[in-house]
Design a protein around this motif. Sequence first.
Motif, short mmCIF file in Angstrom:
data_model
loop_
_atom_site.label_atom_id
_atom_site.label_comp_id
_atom_site.label_asym_id
_atom_site.label_seq_id
_atom_site.Cartn_x
_atom_site.Cartn_y
_atom_site.Cartn_z
N ALA A 7 0.83 -1.21 0.00
CA ALA A 7 0.00 0.00 0.00
C ALA A 7 0.86 1.26 0.00
CB ALA A 7 -0.92 -0.01 1.22
N LEU A 8 1.94 1.24 0.78
CA LEU A 8 2.84 2.39 0.82
C LEU A 8 3.44 2.66 -0.56
CD1 LEU A 8 4.77 1.61 4.15
CD2 LEU A 8 3.17 3.50 3.77
N ALA A 12 9.54 10.16 6.12
CA ALA A 12 8.70 9.31 6.97
C ALA A 12 8.88 9.70 8.43
CB ALA A 12 9.07 7.85 6.77
N THR A 13 7.81 9.52 9.18
CA THR A 13 7.84 9.73 10.62
C THR A 13 6.85 8.78 11.25
OG1 THR A 13 7.82 11.45 12.34
CG2 THR A 13 6.10 11.57 10.65
N GLY A 14 6.75 8.80 12.56
CA GLY A 14 5.80 7.91 13.24
C GLY A 14 6.44 6.63 13.73
N GLY A 15 5.75 5.96 14.65
CA GLY A 15 6.29 4.81 15.34
C GLY A 15 6.65 3.62 14.49
N PHE A 16 6.00 3.45 13.34
CA PHE A 16 6.28 2.29 12.49
C PHE A 16 7.16 2.62 11.29
CE2 PHE A 16 2.35 0.88 14.64
CZ PHE A 16 2.78 -0.35 15.12
N SER A 17 7.71 3.82 11.25
CA SER A 17 8.49 4.22 10.08
C SER A 17 9.74 3.37 9.90
CB SER A 17 8.85 5.71 10.15
OG SER A 17 9.49 6.01 11.38
N GLN A 18 10.43 3.04 11.00
CA GLN A 18 11.64 2.23 10.89
C GLN A 18 11.35 0.83 10.38
OE1 GLN A 18 14.73 2.99 11.05
NE2 GLN A 18 14.75 5.01 12.01
N LEU A 19 10.17 0.30 10.69
CA LEU A 19 9.79 -1.04 10.26
C LEU A 19 9.77 -1.15 8.74
CD1 LEU A 19 8.70 -3.87 11.14
CD2 LEU A 19 6.40 -2.88 11.01
N PHE A 20 9.41 -0.05 8.07
CA PHE A 20 9.28 -0.06 6.61
C PHE A 20 10.42 0.69 5.92
CE2 PHE A 20 5.02 -0.80 8.25
CZ PHE A 20 4.64 -1.91 7.51
N LEU A 60 12.08 3.53 -0.57
CA LEU A 60 10.74 3.95 -0.16
C LEU A 60 10.76 5.35 0.46
CD1 LEU A 60 7.77 3.24 0.03
CD2 LEU A 60 8.24 2.09 2.22
N PHE A 61 11.68 5.59 1.38
CA PHE A 61 11.81 6.89 2.03
C PHE A 61 13.17 7.50 1.69
CE2 PHE A 61 9.65 4.34 5.59
CZ PHE A 61 8.38 4.52 5.04
N ASP A 62 13.21 8.81 1.58
CA ASP A 62 14.50 9.49 1.45
C ASP A 62 15.12 9.72 2.81
OD1 ASP A 62 14.75 9.99 -1.46
OD2 ASP A 62 12.87 11.07 -1.16
N MET A 63 14.27 9.90 3.82
CA MET A 63 14.78 10.04 5.18
C MET A 63 13.66 9.78 6.17
SD MET A 63 15.21 14.22 5.45
CE MET A 63 16.39 14.00 6.76
N ILE A 64 14.06 9.39 7.37
CA ILE A 64 13.12 9.20 8.47
C ILE A 64 13.44 10.24 9.53
CG2 ILE A 64 12.37 7.65 10.32
CD1 ILE A 64 12.96 5.31 8.47
N VAL A 65 12.42 11.00 9.94
CA VAL A 65 12.60 12.03 10.96
C VAL A 65 11.60 11.75 12.09
CG1 VAL A 65 12.70 14.50 11.43
CG2 VAL A 65 13.20 13.66 9.13
N PRO A 66 12.00 11.02 13.12
CA PRO A 66 11.07 10.63 14.18
C PRO A 66 10.38 11.79 14.89
CG PRO A 66 13.09 9.35 14.32
CD PRO A 66 13.34 10.44 13.32
N ASP A 67 11.10 12.91 15.01
CA ASP A 67 10.54 14.05 15.75
C ASP A 67 9.99 15.13 14.81
OD1 ASP A 67 12.88 15.07 14.70
OD2 ASP A 67 13.86 15.41 16.61
N LEU A 68 9.60 14.75 13.61
CA LEU A 68 9.16 15.72 12.59
C LEU A 68 8.01 16.59 13.10
CD1 LEU A 68 9.71 16.46 9.55
CD2 LEU A 68 7.70 15.07 9.02
#
Length: 262
Positions: free
Chosen positions: A201-202, A224-232, A237-245
């Motif tokens: 779906a992503l 990407a952000t959010g609790g499940f971002s690292q899982l995917f 798929l993502f250029d970067m993950i920013v947990p505290d976005l």
Amino acid sequence: MLLTLDVGNSHIHAGVFNQDELVLQFRYTTASAHGSSDQIGIFLRQALHENKINSKTITGVAVASVVPAINYSLRSAVLKYFDLEPFFLQPGVKTGLKMQVATPKEVGADRIAGCIAAVQLFPNTDILVIDLGTATVFDVVRKDKTYLSGAILPGVRVSLDALSASAAQLSSVSIVKPQIVIGKDTDTNLQSGIYYGHLGALKELKSAMINEINVEANEVVTIATGGFSQLFNVKGLFDMIVPDLVLQGIKIAFDKNKIQEK
């Protein structure tokens, strides 16, 4: 210092900024916050105290909430325990975004905050923000800061819980990336379906949205952000993950509006 609160359906994600540096993050279950303002205020002060931050050094509190039912208690808690009027990211405040949606008032404050921070990170760029939390939420912002909105689908945990609750012989399982797609028992069947179904779906929604705004895929930055971002976090798929976005966006909105008040 600034206390920022991202009030989601599952958790309140709190962050403390010392000028531009995020020096502390902690969480509180949203269900617990449906109590009195005293419960909220005492928790916030205790969390700060346990992390060696004096509550008297908090000079501002900024909130992005998608749970209106607790906003009154939250405001009362901040007034009583911090002697501050909290800033709420809501319709009518300055965001720097041009809203091109049918009903701007219905857009979640967390979505706006994430996009505000994304635009700050990548100005003059087409951006896709994907927040993988209770819901998985897609937002598109054009390079001229026009917010187009996007799509919402059930989050990974919500999907699994709904399936387990509706099928007597299906129990809840750990949410992990399976080593194989073809599961060997019911649990691994569930894990495969939940993970690879959501991954599909992503990929499909990302591709369709980029195609719809008529740009090349390499011209869009996907954050990407959010609790499940690292899982995917799979290749491409993502250029970067920013947990505290979202917390970063709340702070930027707070600063914009404080400047505006002056």
